[in-house]
Design a protein around this motif. Structure first.
Motif, PDB file in Angstrom:
ATOM      1  N   LYS A  98      56.024 -54.107 125.596  1.00 11.10           N
ATOM      2  CA  LYS A  98      56.048 -54.521 124.299  1.00 11.10           C
ATOM      3  C   LYS A  98      56.626 -56.031 124.480  1.00 11.10           C
ATOM      4  N   TYR A  99      56.036 -57.032 123.499  1.00 12.88           N
ATOM      5  CA  TYR A  99      56.461 -58.510 123.641  1.00 12.88           C
ATOM      6  C   TYR A  99      56.389 -59.001 122.283  1.00 12.88           C
ATOM      7  N   ILE A 100      56.872 -60.060 122.307  1.00 10.08           N
ATOM      8  CA  ILE A 100      56.530 -60.890 120.971  1.00 10.08           C
ATOM      9  C   ILE A 100      55.816 -62.334 121.586  1.00 10.08           C
ATOM     10  N   HIS A 101      54.820 -62.519 120.643  1.00 12.52           N
ATOM     11  CA  HIS A 101      53.822 -63.520 121.256  1.00 12.52           C
ATOM     12  C   HIS A 101      54.324 -64.839 119.965  1.00 12.52           C
ATOM     13  N   PHE A 102      54.748 -65.934 120.456  1.00 13.60           N
ATOM     14  CA  PHE A 102      55.000 -67.024 119.857  1.00 13.60           C
ATOM     15  C   PHE A 102      53.933 -67.869 120.217  1.00 13.60           C
ATOM     16  N   GLY A 103      53.200 -68.560 118.938  1.00 16.51           N
ATOM     17  CA  GLY A 103      52.145 -69.737 119.187  1.00 16.51           C
ATOM     18  C   GLY A 103      52.749 -70.879 118.548  1.00 16.51           C
ATOM     19  N   ILE A 104      53.188 -71.714 119.418  1.00 17.43           N
ATOM     20  CA  ILE A 104      54.195 -73.042 119.200  1.00 17.43           C
ATOM     21  C   ILE A 104      53.683 -74.134 119.872  1.00 17.43           C
ATOM     22  N   LEU A 150      65.069 -70.743 124.661  1.00 20.19           N
ATOM     23  CA  LEU A 150      65.238 -69.578 124.753  1.00 20.19           C
ATOM     24  C   LEU A 150      66.265 -69.135 125.953  1.00 20.19           C
ATOM     25  N   GLU A 151      66.305 -70.233 126.995  1.00 19.87           N
ATOM     26  CA  GLU A 151      67.220 -69.950 127.916  1.00 19.87           C
ATOM     27  C   GLU A 151      68.564 -70.411 127.782  1.00 19.87           C
ATOM     28  N   SER A 152      68.665 -71.302 126.847  1.00 18.78           N
ATOM     29  CA  SER A 152      69.949 -71.973 126.673  1.00 18.78           C
ATOM     30  C   SER A 152      70.697 -71.293 125.609  1.00 18.78           C
ATOM     31  N   LYS A 153      70.003 -71.329 124.649  1.00 15.21           N
ATOM     32  CA  LYS A 153      70.773 -70.598 123.274  1.00 15.21           C
ATOM     33  C   LYS A 153      70.695 -69.052 123.435  1.00 15.21           C
ATOM     34  N   PHE A 154      69.428 -68.497 123.769  1.00 13.62           N
ATOM     35  CA  PHE A 154      69.341 -66.913 123.702  1.00 13.62           C
ATOM     36  C   PHE A 154      69.785 -66.255 125.056  1.00 13.62           C
ATOM     37  N   LYS A 155      69.884 -67.175 126.070  1.00 13.05           N
ATOM     38  CA  LYS A 155      70.411 -66.410 127.487  1.00 13.05           C
ATOM     39  C   LYS A 155      69.304 -65.681 127.801  1.00 13.05           C
ATOM     40  N   SER A 156      68.031 -65.916 127.751  1.00  9.60           N
ATOM     41  CA  SER A 156      66.990 -65.227 128.150  1.00  9.60           C
ATOM     42  C   SER A 156      65.931 -65.784 129.097  1.00  9.60           C
ATOM     43  N   LYS A 157      65.791 -65.006 130.125  1.00 11.06           N
ATOM     44  CA  LYS A 157      64.676 -65.620 131.156  1.00 11.06           C
ATOM     45  C   LYS A 157      63.239 -64.527 131.173  1.00 11.06           C
ATOM     46  N   ASN A 158      63.703 -63.572 130.343  1.00 11.68           N
ATOM     47  CA  ASN A 158      62.465 -62.750 130.246  1.00 11.68           C
ATOM     48  C   ASN A 158      61.311 -63.090 129.450  1.00 11.68           C
ATOM     49  N   PHE A 159      60.861 -63.946 129.810  1.00 14.27           N
ATOM     50  CA  PHE A 159      59.780 -64.634 128.918  1.00 14.27           C
ATOM     51  C   PHE A 159      58.562 -65.204 129.903  1.00 14.27           C
ATOM     52  N   LEU A 217      55.379 -65.591 125.600  1.00 15.57           N
ATOM     53  CA  LEU A 217      55.477 -64.144 125.365  1.00 15.57           C
ATOM     54  C   LEU A 217      56.906 -63.747 125.592  1.00 15.57           C
ATOM     55  N   LEU A 218      57.576 -63.308 124.822  1.00 15.52           N
ATOM     56  CA  LEU A 218      59.164 -62.991 125.036  1.00 15.52           C
ATOM     57  C   LEU A 218      59.033 -61.323 125.115  1.00 15.52           C
ATOM     58  N   TYR A 219      59.733 -61.079 126.234  1.00 20.45           N
ATOM     59  CA  TYR A 219      59.645 -59.475 126.451  1.00 20.45           C
ATOM     60  C   TYR A 219      61.150 -58.835 126.083  1.00 20.45           C
ATOM     61  N   ASP A 220      61.877 -59.736 125.853  1.00 19.82           N
ATOM     62  CA  ASP A 220      63.417 -59.431 125.317  1.00 19.82           C
ATOM     63  C   ASP A 220      63.178 -59.099 123.936  1.00 19.82           C
ATOM     64  N   ILE A 221      62.668 -57.914 123.299  1.00 22.55           N
ATOM     65  CA  ILE A 221      61.999 -57.842 122.049  1.00 22.55           C
ATOM     66  C   ILE A 221      63.273 -57.526 121.118  1.00 22.55           C
ATOM     67  N   ASN A 222      64.572 -57.331 121.715  1.00 23.58           N
ATOM     68  CA  ASN A 222      65.618 -57.069 120.827  1.00 23.58           C
ATOM     69  C   ASN A 222      66.403 -58.246 120.429  1.00 23.58           C
ATOM     70  N   LEU A 223      65.950 -59.442 120.847  1.00 28.22           N
ATOM     71  CA  LEU A 223      66.588 -60.745 120.330  1.00 28.22           C
ATOM     72  C   LEU A 223      66.204 -60.662 118.961  1.00 28.22           C
ATOM     73  N   PRO A 224      67.058 -61.500 118.336  1.00 24.73           N
ATOM     74  CA  PRO A 224      66.855 -61.862 116.714  1.00 24.73           C
ATOM     75  C   PRO A 224      65.907 -62.981 116.486  1.00 24.73           C
ATOM     76  N   VAL A 225      64.747 -62.467 116.331  1.00 25.83           N
ATOM     77  CA  VAL A 225      63.311 -63.132 116.030  1.00 25.83           C
ATOM     78  C   VAL A 225      63.620 -64.145 115.025  1.00 25.83           C
ATOM     79  N   THR A 226      64.192 -63.709 113.977  1.00 20.57           N
ATOM     80  CA  THR A 226      64.428 -64.673 112.750  1.00 20.57           C
ATOM     81  C   THR A 226      65.080 -65.847 113.280  1.00 20.57           C
TER      82      THR A 226
END
Ligand SMILES: Nc1ncnc2c1ncn2[C@@H]1O[C@H](COP(=O)(O)OP(=O)(O)O)[C@@H](O)[C@H]1O
Ligand SMILES: [Mg+2]
Length: 307
Positions: A227-233, A243-252, A261-270
């Protein structure tokens, strides 16, 4: 080489300049169903023929029950039941008569071997119908009955559901499952139909152009249906920095300049959305996606897909 019922090492078959099977390393575990999945021409039959010593590898090793097939053919082959090409059944004999001939040829001593095999595949014992009057599905069942008649530990079945109608397919699937679960058989089957393999196999090897692209358990594969979140941006480079600096995620995964595509689906999307907007990024879409097994196969076969 380890503890497998079938293990190959760099198994290769070359016809002329073409490699039909190239450096194949498969690992079939005992008491499980291994599905070899690949399109027509992928190299499934060639692989199985080499396992059964029906055709010689160009290079590479095969171990079955831990021993090299080349030097131990007489010992190993009686422990295997196989369906590769249609057996030469006599058209003017019944199914039971055909099995009796094979059973005599092979010196199968067990009483009830024929009846048990016919029961298993759902064909009547001592039926009067001649083989020539059999439907394709019945012929296929008889071929499987022949493969299991001597009660082998290992079954190698090349596209066993070919030519069966939907009811036949589900019946064959359930007796193959039963052979594994209730009788502890190890089973290698091939198919070009993804849904069949995913309904039946415990482990899957995906073969394409003679090359094994993946080898995994079905449960591992299913986890990959991520499962992943797809951002069109408007700017994925900037989005990935956030994503890396503020949300500490590399999983995208950055697909291109405008899709991530963001695979960390538990991050706060809003919150992520808000952070993107704050730096002036334009967002055209955000949604939760799930890859199906089929999507995954398309990916590993470089978009060509299977079945
Ligand atoms: N005896 C042969 N001589 C030449 N080419 C062959 C022979 N057998 C198979 N091939 C080729 O090897 C490739 C793999 O075939 P095969 O193992 O039958 O694939 P699959 O069973 O997955 O459909 C195909 O391109 C096929 O044409
Ligand atoms: Mg084939």
């Amino acid at each position: 080489m380890g503890d497998y019922v079938i293990e190959t090492e760099n198994l290769t078959k070359q016809y002329g300049v073409q490699k039909s099977v190239a450096n194949l390393n498969i690992h079939v575990k005992g008491g499980r169903i291994y599905g070899l999945l690949g399109r027509n021409g992928a190299g499934k039959t060639t692989t199985m023929k080499m396992l059964l010593n029906l055709t010689k590898p160009t290079t590479g090793e095969i171990k079955i029950f831990g021993e090299d097939i080349r030097n131990n053919e007489k010992k190993i082959l009686p422990r295997i039941g196989s369906l590769i090409e249609s057996p030469g059944f006599y058209p003017n004999l019944t199914g039971t008569e055909n099995l009796r001939i094979f059973s005599e040829l092979r010196g199968i001593p067990r009483r009830n071997a024929i009846k048990d095999a016919l029961d298993l595949v759902g064909l009547p014992y001592k039926d009067k119908k001649l083989f020539s009057q059999y439907s394709l599905g019945m012929k296929q069942r008889l071929a499987i009955a022949l493969a299991v008649m001597h009660d082998p530990e290992l079954l190698i079945l090349d596209e066993p559901i070919n030519g069966l109608d939907p009811i036949g397919i589900s019946e064959v699937r359930s007796f193959i499952r039963e052979l594994c679960d209730a009788k502890g058989k190890t089973i290698l089957i091939s198919s070009h139909i993804l849904s069949e393999i995913s309904l039946l196999a415990d482990d899957i090897g995906i073969i394409d152009h003679g090359v094994l692209l993946e080898e995994e358990s079905l449960s591992e594969l299913e986890q990959k249906n991520s499962k992943y979140i797809h951002f069109g941006i408007s700017d994925t480079a900037q989005a990935s920095r956030i994503l890396e600096s503020k949300f500490k995620s590399k999983n995208f995964k950055v697909v291109d300049d405008h899709n991530i595509l963001l695979y960390d689906i538990n991050l706060p999307v809003t919150e992520i959305n808000r952070s993107f907007v704050q730096v002036g990024l334009e967002i055209s879409e955000v949604h939760l996606c799930e890859d199906t097994l089929e999507d995954y196969f398309k990916k590993v076969t470089r978009g060509e897909g299977i079945a």
